[in-house]
Design a protein around this motif. Structure first.
Motif, PDB file in Angstrom:
ATOM      1  N   ARG A   1      -4.103   3.196   7.974  1.00  0.00           N
ATOM      2  CA  ARG A   1      -2.665   2.849   7.080  1.00  0.00           C
ATOM      3  C   ARG A   1      -2.334   1.532   7.323  1.00  0.00           C
ATOM      4  O   ARG A   1      -2.346   1.083   8.705  1.00  0.00           O
ATOM      5  CB  ARG A   1      -1.777   4.182   7.404  1.00  0.00           C
ATOM      6  CG  ARG A   1      -2.199   5.397   7.034  1.00  0.00           C
ATOM      7  CD  ARG A   1      -1.070   6.619   7.406  1.00  0.00           C
ATOM      8  NE  ARG A   1      -0.773   6.508   8.745  1.00  0.00           N
ATOM      9  CZ  ARG A   1      -0.117   7.330   9.282  1.00  0.00           C
ATOM     10  NH1 ARG A   1       0.325   8.383   8.717  1.00  0.00           N
ATOM     11  NH2 ARG A   1       0.066   7.179  10.579  1.00  0.00           N
ATOM     12  N   ASP A   2      -1.841   0.921   6.491  1.00  0.00           N
ATOM     13  CA  ASP A   2      -1.214  -0.447   6.457  1.00  0.00           C
ATOM     14  C   ASP A   2       0.002  -0.476   7.210  1.00  0.00           C
ATOM     15  O   ASP A   2       1.132   0.110   6.853  1.00  0.00           O
ATOM     16  CB  ASP A   2      -0.895  -0.923   5.103  1.00  0.00           C
ATOM     17  CG  ASP A   2      -0.630  -2.697   5.085  1.00  0.00           C
ATOM     18  OD1 ASP A   2      -1.219  -3.272   5.983  1.00  0.00           O
ATOM     19  OD2 ASP A   2       0.417  -2.906   4.558  1.00  0.00           O
TER      20      ASP A   2
ATOM     21  N   HIS B   1      -3.995  -7.269   5.594  1.00  0.00           N
ATOM     22  CA  HIS B   1      -3.163  -6.266   6.322  1.00  0.00           C
ATOM     23  C   HIS B   1      -2.258  -7.180   7.227  1.00  0.00           C
ATOM     24  O   HIS B   1      -2.763  -7.387   8.457  1.00  0.00           O
ATOM     25  CB  HIS B   1      -3.764  -5.263   7.217  1.00  0.00           C
ATOM     26  CG  HIS B   1      -4.592  -4.333   6.360  1.00  0.00           C
ATOM     27  ND1 HIS B   1      -4.196  -3.366   5.281  1.00  0.00           N
ATOM     28  CD2 HIS B   1      -6.123  -4.267   5.926  1.00  0.00           C
ATOM     29  CE1 HIS B   1      -4.894  -2.835   4.843  1.00  0.00           C
ATOM     30  NE2 HIS B   1      -6.097  -3.230   5.246  1.00  0.00           N
TER      31      HIS B   1
ATOM     32  N   THR C   1      -3.602  -2.459  11.014  1.00  0.00           N
ATOM     33  CA  THR C   1      -3.525  -0.959  10.608  1.00  0.00           C
ATOM     34  C   THR C   1      -3.541  -0.067  11.738  1.00  0.00           C
ATOM     35  O   THR C   1      -3.712  -0.720  12.947  1.00  0.00           O
ATOM     36  CB  THR C   1      -5.136  -0.555   9.912  1.00  0.00           C
ATOM     37  OG1 THR C   1      -6.018  -0.946  10.647  1.00  0.00           O
ATOM     38  CG2 THR C   1      -5.179  -1.581   8.616  1.00  0.00           C
TER      39      THR C   1
ATOM     40  N   ASP D   1      -0.330   4.450   1.867  1.00  0.00           N
ATOM     41  CA  ASP D   1      -0.266   4.532   3.274  1.00  0.00           C
ATOM     42  C   ASP D   1       1.194   4.822   3.745  1.00  0.00           C
ATOM     43  O   ASP D   1       1.070   5.105   5.213  1.00  0.00           O
ATOM     44  CB  ASP D   1      -0.369   3.208   3.697  1.00  0.00           C
ATOM     45  CG  ASP D   1      -2.260   2.615   3.364  1.00  0.00           C
ATOM     46  OD1 ASP D   1      -2.840   3.802   2.774  1.00  0.00           O
ATOM     47  OD2 ASP D   1      -2.509   1.758   3.794  1.00  0.00           O
TER      48      ASP D   1
ATOM     49  N   ARG E   1       4.280   0.345   6.151  1.00  0.00           N
ATOM     50  CA  ARG E   1       5.159   1.532   7.064  1.00  0.00           C
ATOM     51  C   ARG E   1       6.385   0.716   7.731  1.00  0.00           C
ATOM     52  O   ARG E   1       7.404   1.376   7.541  1.00  0.00           O
ATOM     53  CB  ARG E   1       4.196   2.195   7.982  1.00  0.00           C
ATOM     54  CG  ARG E   1       3.044   3.059   7.286  1.00  0.00           C
ATOM     55  CD  ARG E   1       2.205   3.323   8.299  1.00  0.00           C
ATOM     56  NE  ARG E   1       2.657   4.540   9.294  1.00  0.00           N
ATOM     57  CZ  ARG E   1       3.067   5.803   9.003  1.00  0.00           C
ATOM     58  NH1 ARG E   1       2.944   6.232   7.775  1.00  0.00           N
ATOM     59  NH2 ARG E   1       3.872   6.360   9.835  1.00  0.00           N
TER      60      ARG E   1
ATOM     61  N   GLY F   1      -1.718   8.404   2.885  1.00  0.00           N
ATOM     62  CA  GLY F   1      -2.734   7.739   2.765  1.00  0.00           C
ATOM     63  C   GLY F   1      -3.613   7.708   4.048  1.00  0.00           C
ATOM     64  O   GLY F   1      -3.253   7.504   5.045  1.00  0.00           O
ATOM     65  N   THR F   2      -4.744   7.843   4.142  1.00  0.00           N
ATOM     66  CA  THR F   2      -5.639   7.764   5.116  1.00  0.00           C
ATOM     67  C   THR F   2      -6.767   7.139   4.972  1.00  0.00           C
ATOM     68  O   THR F   2      -7.499   7.277   3.873  1.00  0.00           O
ATOM     69  CB  THR F   2      -6.121   9.109   6.062  1.00  0.00           C
ATOM     70  OG1 THR F   2      -6.821   9.735   5.012  1.00  0.00           O
ATOM     71  CG2 THR F   2      -4.740   9.844   6.444  1.00  0.00           C
ATOM     72  N   HIS F   3      -7.371   5.896   5.735  1.00  0.00           N
ATOM     73  CA  HIS F   3      -8.540   5.221   5.463  1.00  0.00           C
ATOM     74  C   HIS F   3      -9.311   5.222   6.798  1.00  0.00           C
ATOM     75  O   HIS F   3      -9.317   4.069   7.384  1.00  0.00           O
ATOM     76  CB  HIS F   3      -8.294   3.848   4.984  1.00  0.00           C
ATOM     77  CG  HIS F   3      -7.222   3.844   3.825  1.00  0.00           C
ATOM     78  ND1 HIS F   3      -7.793   4.132   2.573  1.00  0.00           N
ATOM     79  CD2 HIS F   3      -5.977   3.572   3.667  1.00  0.00           C
ATOM     80  CE1 HIS F   3      -6.652   4.291   1.686  1.00  0.00           C
ATOM     81  NE2 HIS F   3      -5.543   3.954   2.404  1.00  0.00           N
TER      82      HIS F   3
ATOM     83  N   TYR G   1       0.787  -1.150   0.015  1.00  0.00           N
ATOM     84  CA  TYR G   1       0.148   0.096   0.102  1.00  0.00           C
ATOM     85  C   TYR G   1       0.787   1.448   0.108  1.00  0.00           C
ATOM     86  O   TYR G   1       1.294   1.678   1.132  1.00  0.00           O
ATOM     87  CB  TYR G   1      -0.853   0.046   1.323  1.00  0.00           C
ATOM     88  CG  TYR G   1      -1.735  -1.130   1.409  1.00  0.00           C
ATOM     89  CD1 TYR G   1      -3.238  -0.937   0.731  1.00  0.00           C
ATOM     90  CD2 TYR G   1      -1.462  -2.456   1.899  1.00  0.00           C
ATOM     91  CE1 TYR G   1      -3.820  -2.122   0.787  1.00  0.00           C
ATOM     92  CE2 TYR G   1      -2.405  -3.445   1.793  1.00  0.00           C
ATOM     93  CZ  TYR G   1      -3.809  -3.378   1.240  1.00  0.00           C
ATOM     94  OH  TYR G   1      -4.509  -4.329   1.452  1.00  0.00           O
TER      95      TYR G   1
END
Length: 297
Positions: free
Chosen positions: A84-85, A75, A79, A57, A89, A61-63, A54
């Protein structure tokens, strides 16, 4: 000149010694495991921008709808609070941690090696002045000194790297100085001085090359310590700043969610643990083959 460089009499003994060193490394199972782990980490660091599942992320990125999800197929590491994953990261954090640690150690070597060689080669007032300045830096715990310098310079990743280098160079200066004091009394150095070779030439051509082995061992072990110090600075808010995917910063943020999302802090902490352990084991293996006193035939 080229004939002399590529002469069999020059490279055959070195090739034989290199093969013997590889053989000694291969006998130590822990060292082999550490080399494999470090190789994997380096590969991840080099290819991180291309292999993270991802990419968005990593920074922006934001979810919100996926926040604090537990580990799953989509994942593997869960998260974070922004959805984010964490796996992406942590992978990208490998790149940041290794790159920053290597640069910090290289900078410390650039400062420490010449100063230690000058102090050991010239002696007298030069030696006294350099070593007293070194003692001042060594009187502070490295982490405490790095925290103070990072706080003065300002909280960001580059300043944290510089703070670590400034707090680390005295150890290399003292190490090189001790080696130089011993080497400059050997016969080949006395012979070079007898034919009129300058002290600077002796230092660069004879003393520093013969001090490299212990420096390599120390630097390989210090990489783990530098990564740990970098994580500590980021944890305290003096290193990487959000949204940088740095391991120590991720552990800091995870404190607010530890009871409800254990995975948030566990996986970055595990990455720090494995990386530091791998470099420490590598340093032990290199010390075994480079130091005749500890070498096991």
């Amino acid at each position: 000149m080229l004939d002399r460089i590529f002469s069999p009499e020059i490279w055959r003994p070195r090739l034989k010694e290199f093969k013997f060193s590889i053989y000694l490394l291969s006998r130590n199972k822990l060292t082999k495991i550490s080399i494999i782990i470090i190789f994997i980490l380096v590969c991840i660091a080099v290819t991180a921008p291309f292999i993270v599942p991802y990419k968005s992320d990593v920074y922006t990125g934001t979810h919100p709808e996926d926040k604090l999800l537990p580990p799953s197929i989509n994942h593997p590491f869960g998260t974070d609070e922004l959805g984010r994953d964490i796996f992406s990261r942590v992978l990208y954090g490998t790149r940041i941690s290794l790159q920053t640690a290597v640069l910090a150690v290289v900078l410390a070597l650039i400062i420490g090696i010449p100063l230690g060689a000058i102090a050991g080669t010239f002696g007298g007032y030069v030696d006294e002045m350099i070593m007293r300045i070194t003692d001042i830096f060594l009187s502070f715990p490295p982490l405490l000194l790095a925290i103070a310098i990072a706080a003065i310079l300002g909280p960001n990743l580059q300043n944290a790297m510089l703070a670590i280098a400034i707090s680390w160079w005295p150890w290399y200066t003292r190490l090189i100085r001790g080696q130089a004091v011993s080497i400059k009394e050997r016969q080949f150095v006395r012979a070079a001085r007898a034919i009129g070779t300058s002290n600077f030439t002796i230092m660069w051509k004879h003393i520093i090359p013969n001090c490299i082995a212990p420096v390599i061992v120390q630097a390989s072990m210090d990489l783990g310590g530098v990564i740990l110090t970098l994580a500590a600075l980021s944890f305290l808010g003096l290193g990487a700043q959000p949204p940088t995917p740095e391991w120590g910063l991720m552990v800091n943020t995870s404190m607010n969610y530890f009871l409800n999302a254990w995975w948030y802090g566990v996986f970055p902490s595990l990455a720090i643990f494995i990386t530091v352990l791998a470099f420490n084991l590598l340093g032990d293996g290199l010390r075994e083959i480079m130091d005749p006193k500890t070498r096991k035939y």
